[in-house]
Scaffold this motif. Sequence first.
Motif, PDB file in Angstrom:
ATOM      1  N   ARG A 115       8.440   7.249 -30.977  1.00 19.70           N
ATOM      2  CA  ARG A 115       8.071   8.253 -29.976  1.00 19.70           C
ATOM      3  C   ARG A 115       9.331   8.865 -29.378  1.00 19.70           C
ATOM      4  NH1 ARG A 115       4.847   3.807 -29.802  1.00 19.70           N
ATOM      5  NH2 ARG A 115       2.622   4.154 -30.207  1.00 19.70           N
ATOM      6  N   PRO A 116       9.234  10.019 -28.734  1.00 20.15           N
ATOM      7  CA  PRO A 116      10.447  10.766 -28.382  1.00 20.15           C
ATOM      8  C   PRO A 116      11.187  10.311 -27.131  1.00 20.15           C
ATOM      9  CG  PRO A 116       8.506  12.068 -27.863  1.00 20.15           C
ATOM     10  CD  PRO A 116       8.029  10.859 -28.596  1.00 20.15           C
ATOM     11  N   TYR A 117      10.599   9.398 -26.323  1.00 22.32           N
ATOM     12  CA  TYR A 117      11.278   8.996 -25.077  1.00 22.32           C
ATOM     13  C   TYR A 117      11.759   7.557 -25.173  1.00 22.32           C
ATOM     14  CZ  TYR A 117      12.220   8.209 -20.122  1.00 22.32           C
ATOM     15  OH  TYR A 117      12.831   7.911 -18.922  1.00 22.32           O
ATOM     16  N   ASN A 118      13.017   7.333 -24.784  1.00 24.15           N
ATOM     17  CA  ASN A 118      13.599   5.997 -24.789  1.00 24.15           C
ATOM     18  C   ASN A 118      13.556   5.451 -23.361  1.00 24.15           C
ATOM     19  OD1 ASN A 118      15.370   3.740 -24.733  1.00 24.15           O
ATOM     20  ND2 ASN A 118      16.539   4.548 -26.453  1.00 24.15           N
ATOM     21  N   PRO A 119      12.640   4.551 -23.040  1.00 25.27           N
ATOM     22  CA  PRO A 119      12.483   4.114 -21.645  1.00 25.27           C
ATOM     23  C   PRO A 119      13.630   3.244 -21.142  1.00 25.27           C
ATOM     24  CG  PRO A 119      11.021   2.867 -23.067  1.00 25.27           C
ATOM     25  CD  PRO A 119      11.635   3.933 -23.919  1.00 25.27           C
ATOM     26  N   VAL A 120      14.310   2.521 -22.045  1.00 26.71           N
ATOM     27  CA  VAL A 120      15.417   1.678 -21.607  1.00 26.71           C
ATOM     28  C   VAL A 120      16.615   2.541 -21.221  1.00 26.71           C
ATOM     29  CG1 VAL A 120      16.948  -0.225 -22.209  1.00 26.71           C
ATOM     30  CG2 VAL A 120      14.601  -0.195 -23.074  1.00 26.71           C
ATOM     31  N   GLN A 121      16.926   3.523 -22.060  1.00 29.22           N
ATOM     32  CA  GLN A 121      18.040   4.426 -21.780  1.00 29.22           C
ATOM     33  C   GLN A 121      17.639   5.567 -20.846  1.00 29.22           C
ATOM     34  OE1 GLN A 121      20.426   2.690 -22.525  1.00 29.22           O
ATOM     35  NE2 GLN A 121      21.465   3.431 -24.359  1.00 29.22           N
ATOM     36  N   GLN A 122      16.340   5.694 -20.595  1.00 31.56           N
ATOM     37  CA  GLN A 122      15.797   6.719 -19.698  1.00 31.56           C
ATOM     38  C   GLN A 122      16.223   8.127 -20.116  1.00 31.56           C
ATOM     39  OE1 GLN A 122      16.583   5.687 -15.579  1.00 31.56           O
ATOM     40  NE2 GLN A 122      15.738   3.633 -15.814  1.00 31.56           N
ATOM     41  N   LEU A 123      15.983   8.429 -21.370  1.00 34.63           N
ATOM     42  CA  LEU A 123      16.288   9.773 -21.876  1.00 34.63           C
ATOM     43  C   LEU A 123      15.414  10.087 -23.080  1.00 34.63           C
ATOM     44  CD1 LEU A 123      18.141   9.606 -24.725  1.00 34.63           C
ATOM     45  CD2 LEU A 123      19.845   8.821 -23.111  1.00 34.63           C
ATOM     46  N   SER A 124      15.329  11.373 -23.371  1.00 31.64           N
ATOM     47  CA  SER A 124      14.660  11.855 -24.584  1.00 31.64           C
ATOM     48  C   SER A 124      15.753  12.263 -25.567  1.00 31.64           C
ATOM     49  CB  SER A 124      13.761  13.053 -24.261  1.00 31.64           C
ATOM     50  OG  SER A 124      12.742  12.693 -23.351  1.00 31.64           O
ATOM     51  N   PRO A 125      16.122  11.384 -26.489  1.00 29.99           N
ATOM     52  CA  PRO A 125      17.279  11.671 -27.338  1.00 29.99           C
ATOM     53  C   PRO A 125      17.124  12.903 -28.218  1.00 29.99           C
ATOM     54  CG  PRO A 125      16.068   9.768 -28.156  1.00 29.99           C
ATOM     55  CD  PRO A 125      15.511  10.087 -26.805  1.00 29.99           C
ATOM     56  N   PHE A 126      15.874  13.306 -28.507  1.00 27.31           N
ATOM     57  CA  PHE A 126      15.656  14.502 -29.312  1.00 27.31           C
ATOM     58  C   PHE A 126      15.535  15.750 -28.442  1.00 27.31           C
ATOM     59  CE2 PHE A 126      13.141  11.132 -31.742  1.00 27.31           C
ATOM     60  CZ  PHE A 126      14.254  10.723 -32.454  1.00 27.31           C
ATOM     61  N   GLY A 127      15.480  15.552 -27.107  1.00 31.15           N
ATOM     62  CA  GLY A 127      15.382  16.680 -26.198  1.00 31.15           C
ATOM     63  C   GLY A 127      16.713  17.126 -25.633  1.00 31.15           C
ATOM     64  N   VAL A 128      17.685  16.203 -25.579  1.00 32.16           N
ATOM     65  CA  VAL A 128      19.000  16.549 -25.018  1.00 32.16           C
ATOM     66  C   VAL A 128      20.007  16.906 -26.104  1.00 32.16           C
ATOM     67  CG1 VAL A 128      18.647  15.135 -22.976  1.00 32.16           C
ATOM     68  CG2 VAL A 128      19.732  14.118 -24.997  1.00 32.16           C
TER      69      VAL A 128
END
Length: 322
Positions: free
Chosen positions: A79-92
């Motif tokens: 899925r597109p959101y990484n909750p541990v890193q608190q970011l959307s790696p495909f969005g930034v």
Amino acid sequence: MLGEPPRTVENGNVGPVVSSQVPRYAGPATFALLPRLDDIGQQDVDIAVMGVPFDGGVSYRPGARFGPTHVRESSRLLRPYNPVQQLSPFGVQQVVDAGDVVANPFSLTEAVQQVEDASDALLERAGRLLTLGGDHTIALPLLRSLHRRRGPVAVVHFDAHLDTWDTYFGAPMTHGTPFRRASEEGLIDREGSMHVGIRGPLYDAQDLVDDRALGFQIVPAHEVEDLGSRGVAERIRARVQDRPVYVSIDIDVLDPAFAPGTGTPEAGGLLSRELLAILRGLATLDLIGADIVEVSPAYDHAEITGIAASHVAFELISAMAP
């Protein structure tokens, strides 16, 4: 699939197929259902996921040539959101799947050159590469390509094995030799490189002496439990400091319970949870590229190894985010 599937778009970056509108099991299996390179026109690319279906350098079980396809299939559920890193790696950042390198299965020398040429060409368009192998031989041409752009780089190598041996049957390029060749050619920074997860029997104590001379420090697998994931990440950061870093991950760094689908398994490896946590601890480093190699699906079952590799790739992409 007929027509173009709906995709997430964030900050102008084209992301994965919208899984609430298209089932994850439908359509072509690009990595994490990301767009292909040719799907985004002339838009700049931050990270390109490149497959190298080649295993002409293996010394035991074959099959890693099927690794890129297997990892892509296993990545459908990401899925597109990484909750541990608190970011959307495909969005930034713009991440794409660049497809596979054509590597000659009958000529190791030609295949190595083809990987190097493909990396050179793709780095004209993409800021960084995440490469899905393939066997570990491919790390050598990838480092040669990076060296032309960044000079010597610190290599953080996750593996059960040193891969700094000299030759096998007189052959200087195999999956057990890439980091000796890279060190000899001046591709790596000998003051900043290290191995993590090394374990199992060696040929001789001289293997460790040679490895130190080639510029590597070691965090062996049996120390990971005592250090903990945070401790290992701290040791990596202290060794690397502000150097440009290339991360090379042989999936056999994981215990065979978590990665049975690999060519040279060794008991006593890392948990997948430990490896993912260590990679999250590298997010502050100057990560300039990475590879994940030695996934051999013929020995996998229930996609255990493929799923582990796809999550490793997701954490690496997250760690590369600005």
